[in-house]
Design a protein around this motif. Sequence first.
Motif, PDB file in Angstrom:
ATOM      1  N   LYS A  62       0.816  -1.202   0.000  1.00  0.00           N
ATOM      2  CA  LYS A  62       0.000   0.000   0.000  1.00  0.00           C
ATOM      3  C   LYS A  62       0.854   1.258   0.000  1.00  0.00           C
ATOM      4  N   GLU A  63       1.891   1.284   0.839  1.00  0.00           N
ATOM      5  CA  GLU A  63       2.775   2.442   0.928  1.00  0.00           C
ATOM      6  C   GLU A  63       4.213   1.958   0.994  1.00  0.00           C
ATOM      7  N   GLY A  64       5.121   2.728   0.396  1.00  0.00           N
ATOM      8  CA  GLY A  64       6.536   2.410   0.485  1.00  0.00           C
ATOM      9  C   GLY A  64       7.109   1.841  -0.797  1.00  0.00           C
ATOM     10  N   ARG A  65       8.331   1.347  -0.683  1.00  0.00           N
ATOM     11  CA  ARG A  65       9.055   0.834  -1.846  1.00  0.00           C
ATOM     12  C   ARG A  65       9.858  -0.385  -1.411  1.00  0.00           C
ATOM     13  N   VAL A  66       9.852  -1.428  -2.254  1.00  0.00           N
ATOM     14  CA  VAL A  66      10.489  -2.708  -1.930  1.00  0.00           C
ATOM     15  C   VAL A  66      11.474  -3.076  -3.031  1.00  0.00           C
ATOM     16  N   ARG A  67      12.594  -3.633  -2.625  1.00  0.00           N
ATOM     17  CA  ARG A  67      13.604  -4.093  -3.577  1.00  0.00           C
ATOM     18  C   ARG A  67      13.636  -5.613  -3.602  1.00  0.00           C
ATOM     19  N   ILE A  68      13.637  -6.196  -4.790  1.00  0.00           N
ATOM     20  CA  ILE A  68      13.837  -7.630  -4.985  1.00  0.00           C
ATOM     21  C   ILE A  68      15.258  -7.807  -5.514  1.00  0.00           C
ATOM     22  N   TYR A  69      16.055  -8.664  -4.857  1.00  0.00           N
ATOM     23  CA  TYR A  69      17.446  -8.804  -5.285  1.00  0.00           C
ATOM     24  C   TYR A  69      17.955 -10.221  -5.059  1.00  0.00           C
ATOM     25  N   ARG A  70      19.107 -10.495  -5.671  1.00  0.00           N
ATOM     26  CA  ARG A  70      19.798 -11.756  -5.491  1.00  0.00           C
ATOM     27  C   ARG A  70      21.206 -11.478  -5.002  1.00  0.00           C
ATOM     28  N   LEU A  71      21.853 -12.504  -4.449  1.00  0.00           N
ATOM     29  CA  LEU A  71      23.235 -12.400  -4.003  1.00  0.00           C
ATOM     30  C   LEU A  71      24.097 -13.380  -4.793  1.00  0.00           C
ATOM     31  N   ASP A  74      29.911 -14.479  -4.058  1.00  0.00           N
ATOM     32  CA  ASP A  74      30.850 -13.661  -3.283  1.00  0.00           C
ATOM     33  C   ASP A  74      30.145 -12.549  -2.515  1.00  0.00           C
ATOM     34  N   GLY A  75      28.793 -12.610  -2.446  1.00  0.00           N
ATOM     35  CA  GLY A  75      28.036 -11.663  -1.642  1.00  0.00           C
ATOM     36  C   GLY A  75      27.648 -10.379  -2.329  1.00  0.00           C
ATOM     37  N   LYS A  76      27.873 -10.264  -3.627  1.00  0.00           N
ATOM     38  CA  LYS A  76      27.522  -9.051  -4.360  1.00  0.00           C
ATOM     39  C   LYS A  76      26.030  -9.048  -4.672  1.00  0.00           C
ATOM     40  N   MET A  77      25.368  -7.914  -4.442  1.00  0.00           N
ATOM     41  CA  MET A  77      23.933  -7.800  -4.667  1.00  0.00           C
ATOM     42  C   MET A  77      23.617  -7.443  -6.118  1.00  0.00           C
ATOM     43  N   LEU A  78      22.527  -8.019  -6.629  1.00  0.00           N
ATOM     44  CA  LEU A  78      22.006  -7.633  -7.940  1.00  0.00           C
ATOM     45  C   LEU A  78      20.508  -7.419  -7.803  1.00  0.00           C
ATOM     46  N   THR A  79      20.084  -6.173  -7.941  1.00  0.00           N
ATOM     47  CA  THR A  79      18.662  -5.843  -7.836  1.00  0.00           C
ATOM     48  C   THR A  79      17.947  -6.231  -9.121  1.00  0.00           C
ATOM     49  N   THR A  80      16.872  -6.996  -9.007  1.00  0.00           N
ATOM     50  CA  THR A  80      16.116  -7.428 -10.181  1.00  0.00           C
ATOM     51  C   THR A  80      14.809  -6.662 -10.354  1.00  0.00           C
ATOM     52  N   ALA A  81      14.342  -5.994  -9.291  1.00  0.00           N
ATOM     53  CA  ALA A  81      13.098  -5.217  -9.411  1.00  0.00           C
ATOM     54  C   ALA A  81      13.001  -4.228  -8.257  1.00  0.00           C
ATOM     55  N   ILE A  82      12.407  -3.066  -8.563  1.00  0.00           N
ATOM     56  CA  ILE A  82      12.051  -2.076  -7.554  1.00  0.00           C
ATOM     57  C   ILE A  82      10.534  -1.939  -7.609  1.00  0.00           C
ATOM     58  N   LEU A  83       9.848  -2.236  -6.509  1.00  0.00           N
ATOM     59  CA  LEU A  83       8.394  -2.248  -6.483  1.00  0.00           C
ATOM     60  C   LEU A  83       7.866  -1.025  -5.740  1.00  0.00           C
ATOM     61  N   ASN A  84       6.910  -0.339  -6.355  1.00  0.00           N
ATOM     62  CA  ASN A  84       6.298   0.838  -5.751  1.00  0.00           C
ATOM     63  C   ASN A  84       4.914   0.499  -5.207  1.00  0.00           C
ATOM     64  N   GLU A  85       4.352   1.428  -4.468  1.00  0.00           N
ATOM     65  CA  GLU A  85       3.055   1.214  -3.836  1.00  0.00           C
ATOM     66  C   GLU A  85       1.977   0.869  -4.865  1.00  0.00           C
TER      67      GLU A  85
END
Length: 237
Positions: A62-71, A74-85
Amino acid sequence: MGTLQSDRLDDKVRYLRDIDIFRDLDPDEIELLGKRAPMQRVPAGTVFFSPEQRAEVLFILKEGRVRIYRLSTDGKMLTTAILNEGTIFGEMALLGQQLHQHYAEALTPCLLCLMSREDVKRLLLSDPRIATRIVEILGQRLISAEQRLSDFAFKSLPQRIATLLLQMAQPAKPRLFRPGSSQREVALTHEALAEMLGTYRETTTKILNDLRTQGLIELRRGRIVLLDEIGLQKLSE
């Protein structure tokens, strides 16, 4: 996620009424959903699911922003999606949402509605109006994921940073500018941006400093003000 505070039923009904997938429902149908689906507030940094913590729960944001990511290994992050309200997410095979190796994290404080697998099947997928909206959302997300992959493969890092800044920008706080100002800002640190881009903080900071020198942005503590969105748009293309 821990124990979190739920909203009153009348608040939940009001929140649900504004969610796009429920826009065709009448007040009684919305109230039924409100009774079945708890609403929770969570702080930034909350992890909703991970490869180690999987559960078939549908989150309605409903409110806010969420990140979907993988590791990476070696622990490096890769964001696959940014979700909005106004959207949905979660590990749920019923909806084709199989995110076995993914993490979901709140980038900002969030307000969410939670639904179990049984409630999704009985209350959402059984209603063709809602099911159609869900298909539309998941289809758009697939298009966005393909665009993100294309950007990663074919755009330079400065182009990707400009694209991300434009996507993440929100109206700037009134106290920072003249009343009625239309400038926007991104309330993220350089490190957070680097993680979303799959690169190093030092590299991100260097490029942001270059953009500042060009007069495209202004750097403040914990946020980036967009001074020239047209210029950023040209760079992103």
